[in-house]
Design a protein around this motif. Structure first.
Motif, PDB file in Angstrom:
ATOM      1  N   VAL A 119     -22.835   0.590  52.620  1.00  0.00           N
ATOM      2  CA  VAL A 119     -22.624  -0.752  52.045  1.00  0.00           C
ATOM      3  C   VAL A 119     -22.082  -1.667  53.138  1.00  0.00           C
ATOM      4  CG1 VAL A 119     -22.130   0.187  49.739  1.00  0.00           C
ATOM      5  CG2 VAL A 119     -20.230  -0.319  51.281  1.00  0.00           C
ATOM      6  N   GLU A 164     -24.529  10.107  51.250  1.00  0.00           N
ATOM      7  CA  GLU A 164     -23.845   8.938  51.815  1.00  0.00           C
ATOM      8  C   GLU A 164     -24.614   7.666  51.456  1.00  0.00           C
ATOM      9  OE1 GLU A 164     -23.427   9.781  56.002  1.00  0.00           O
ATOM     10  OE2 GLU A 164     -22.174  11.548  55.571  1.00  0.00           O
ATOM     11  N   PRO A 185     -12.904  -2.503  51.520  1.00  0.00           N
ATOM     12  CA  PRO A 185     -12.270  -1.235  51.149  1.00  0.00           C
ATOM     13  C   PRO A 185     -10.901  -1.071  51.789  1.00  0.00           C
ATOM     14  CG  PRO A 185     -14.492  -0.857  52.034  1.00  0.00           C
ATOM     15  CD  PRO A 185     -14.240  -2.322  52.103  1.00  0.00           C
ATOM     16  N   THR A 204     -19.059   2.354  55.117  1.00  0.00           N
ATOM     17  CA  THR A 204     -18.992   0.892  55.168  1.00  0.00           C
ATOM     18  C   THR A 204     -19.314   0.368  56.551  1.00  0.00           C
ATOM     19  OG1 THR A 204     -17.236   1.007  53.533  1.00  0.00           O
ATOM     20  CG2 THR A 204     -17.498  -1.086  54.673  1.00  0.00           C
ATOM     21  N   ILE A 208     -20.725   4.518  43.265  1.00  0.00           N
ATOM     22  CA  ILE A 208     -21.094   5.591  44.208  1.00  0.00           C
ATOM     23  C   ILE A 208     -20.143   6.768  44.037  1.00  0.00           C
ATOM     24  CG2 ILE A 208     -21.237   6.193  46.669  1.00  0.00           C
ATOM     25  CD1 ILE A 208     -21.833   3.086  47.123  1.00  0.00           C
ATOM     26  N   GLU A 209     -18.852   6.445  43.983  1.00  0.00           N
ATOM     27  CA  GLU A 209     -17.843   7.506  43.924  1.00  0.00           C
ATOM     28  C   GLU A 209     -17.909   8.288  42.611  1.00  0.00           C
ATOM     29  OE1 GLU A 209     -14.206   5.492  44.908  1.00  0.00           O
ATOM     30  OE2 GLU A 209     -14.795   5.325  47.022  1.00  0.00           O
ATOM     31  N   TYR A 262     -20.006  -1.747  43.519  1.00  0.00           N
ATOM     32  CA  TYR A 262     -20.840  -0.720  44.183  1.00  0.00           C
ATOM     33  C   TYR A 262     -20.062   0.568  44.473  1.00  0.00           C
ATOM     34  CZ  TYR A 262     -23.565  -4.925  45.747  1.00  0.00           C
ATOM     35  OH  TYR A 262     -24.247  -6.112  45.840  1.00  0.00           O
ATOM     36  N   MET A 263     -18.875   0.412  45.045  1.00  0.00           N
ATOM     37  CA  MET A 263     -18.170   1.607  45.523  1.00  0.00           C
ATOM     38  C   MET A 263     -17.743   2.542  44.396  1.00  0.00           C
ATOM     39  SD  MET A 263     -16.197   0.486  48.941  1.00  0.00           S
ATOM     40  CE  MET A 263     -15.063  -0.576  48.117  1.00  0.00           C
ATOM     41  N   LYS A 316     -20.578   9.420  48.931  1.00  0.00           N
ATOM     42  CA  LYS A 316     -19.580   8.985  49.906  1.00  0.00           C
ATOM     43  C   LYS A 316     -19.944   7.575  50.365  1.00  0.00           C
ATOM     44  CE  LYS A 316     -17.723  10.150  54.397  1.00  0.00           C
ATOM     45  NZ  LYS A 316     -18.332  10.381  55.675  1.00  0.00           N
ATOM     46  N   VAL A 317     -18.987   6.665  50.251  1.00  0.00           N
ATOM     47  CA  VAL A 317     -19.222   5.287  50.679  1.00  0.00           C
ATOM     48  C   VAL A 317     -19.060   5.204  52.192  1.00  0.00           C
ATOM     49  CG1 VAL A 317     -18.406   2.904  50.538  1.00  0.00           C
ATOM     50  CG2 VAL A 317     -18.336   4.378  48.501  1.00  0.00           C
TER      51      VAL A 317
END
Ligand code: PMP
Ligand code: GLN
Length: 383
Positions: free
Chosen positions: A117, A114, A354, A138, A129-130, A125-126, A135-136
């Motif tokens: 952000v 995880e 998001p 938030t 990560i993905e 960024y997201m 896993k983002v």
């Protein structure tokens, strides 16, 4: 027949910066959307670039960056923030901050990890990560102060939290983290295995006498941090796509394992030019906050005559403004209509959430010549 490709980023479209700049071009709008200056880089830097592209090594640079540039970076960070990063093992030159951030994430984030952000969140960024299976997680900055909600951040920590990504001065809100934020962060990560990724690309744009609070200043944070900055922002050369990352040797060793296969190395003459310029004109970066503060002040004073309501701006070259007095439209629609009907392109801030949270706020970039700002203001006064 083209094989069917199952997207690894099914919910991602084209980045808002490309969308808005394209729309601005199509409609000949004044482009205050995507963040880039419309004035020239320092003459001394261009002179050094011309010199090195004519006379110096045109072949691969060393993988981690030209030694002279890594030394100049280490000296600068030491001078400003009091931490010495060893140029051989703790400094790497990258193809923009975007690559540095993605490389740090790729080097550290495993499937299922995880990453916390803060939203509004910079849009690269997201997906990074993905793409790495992370896993983002938030945490929304509190509206309208855009300050971190530390209680919430604490509640989001789990045994799978691998990294926290922060950005100060912050794009798009123009906020900066305080000493207390840094203390909160220290308390949060103490005795944990959590890594920090600090996006400090606007390090030389913090206003009203406030020093930039780099993580490099805080030994307990710096020991677990990748700190990223971008020459594009500092020297008005966003198109050169050169940046750097500094981190303790063990972290940098992992970073370089990925870096060497993502880009291997960076445009060589530009590195030599930047190294010369940093050495010969260190005052250029030191004077940047005052330069942009004057632009901020001029822009804010003129915007007071419009129907927009301004948020505070403590750093970066971005100004947020509410258009609630003008329209009830969704911010995406409003930004589009500002571009197509009023001839001034801006960024809708929901693009940085998001879930697309819409507070009726748009972002203006004030890294522009006075003539550009004046022409935009003439149009904004009519809205
Ligand atoms: N992070 C933030 C917060 C930014 O605003 C930007 C870019 N403009 C970047 C990263 C990417 O920087 P670069 O252009 O050096 O890739
Ligand atoms: N960072 C710049 C901005 O916020 C844009 C960079 C990009 O277009 N990727 O506007």
């Amino acid at each position: 027949m083209t094989p069917e490709l199952q997207s690894r980023l099914p919910h991602i479209g084209t980045t808002i910066f490309t969308v808005m700049s394209q729309l601005a071009n199509e409609h000949q709008a004044i482009n205050l959307s995507q963040g880039f200056p419309d004035f020239a880089p320092p003459a001394g830097l261009i002179e050094r670039m011309v010199h090195h592209i004519s006379h110096s090594n045109q072949q691969y640079a060393p993988m981690a960056g030209a030694p002279v540039l890594r030394e100049a970076i280490a000296e600068k960070v030491d001078r400003l923030y009091g931490r010495h990063y060893h140029p051989d093992t703790e400094v790497t030159v990258t193809a923009g901050a975007t690559q540095a951030l993605t490389t740090a994430i790729t080097a550290c984030v495993r499937p299922g990890d995880e990453v916390i952000v803060f939203a509004p969140v910079y849009d690269s960024y997201m997906p990074a990560i993905e793409l790495n299976g992370g896993k983002v997680v938030t945490s929304n900055l509190q509206f309208p102060s855009y300050k971190p909600n530390w209680e919430e951040v604490r509640s989001l920590l789990t045994s799978r939290t691998r990294m926290i990504i922060l950005n100060t001065p912050h794009n798009p809100t123009g906020t900066v983290w305080s000493v207390e934020d840094m203390q909160q962060l220290s308390a949060l990560v103490k005795d944990s295995n959590i890594l920090l990724l600090a996006d400090e690309v606007y390090e030389h744009m913090s206003f009203d006498g406030a020093p930039h609070l780099s993580l490099a200043r805080y030994p307990d944070l710096a020991e677990r941090a990748f700190v990223v900055s971008s020459f594009g922002k500092t020297y008005h050369v966003t198109g050169w796509k050169i940046a750097y990352c500094v981190a303790p040797a063990e972290l940098m060793k992992e970073f370089r394992k990925s870096h060497q296969f993502i880009t291997f190395c960076i445009h060589h003459p530009s590195q030599l030019a930047l190294a010369d310029f940093m050495r010969h004109e260190p005052e250029f970066a030191d004077a940047l906050s005052a330069f942009y503060q004057a632009k901020r002040d001029g822009f804010r004073a003129a915007m007071k005559e419009t129907q927009f309501e301004l948020f505070p701006c403590a750093g970066t070259y971005f100004q947020l403004a509410s258009y609630a007095r003008i329209s009830e439209e969704q911010d995406q629609d409003f930004a589009r209509r500002m571009t197509t009907e009023h001839g001034v392109a801006v960024i809708p801030v929901s693009a940085f959430y998001p879930e697309g949270d819409d507070h009726k706020v748009v972002r203006f970039c004030f890294a522009k010549n006075q003539t550009t700002i004046d022409a935009a203001l003439e149009r904004l006064l009519k809205i």
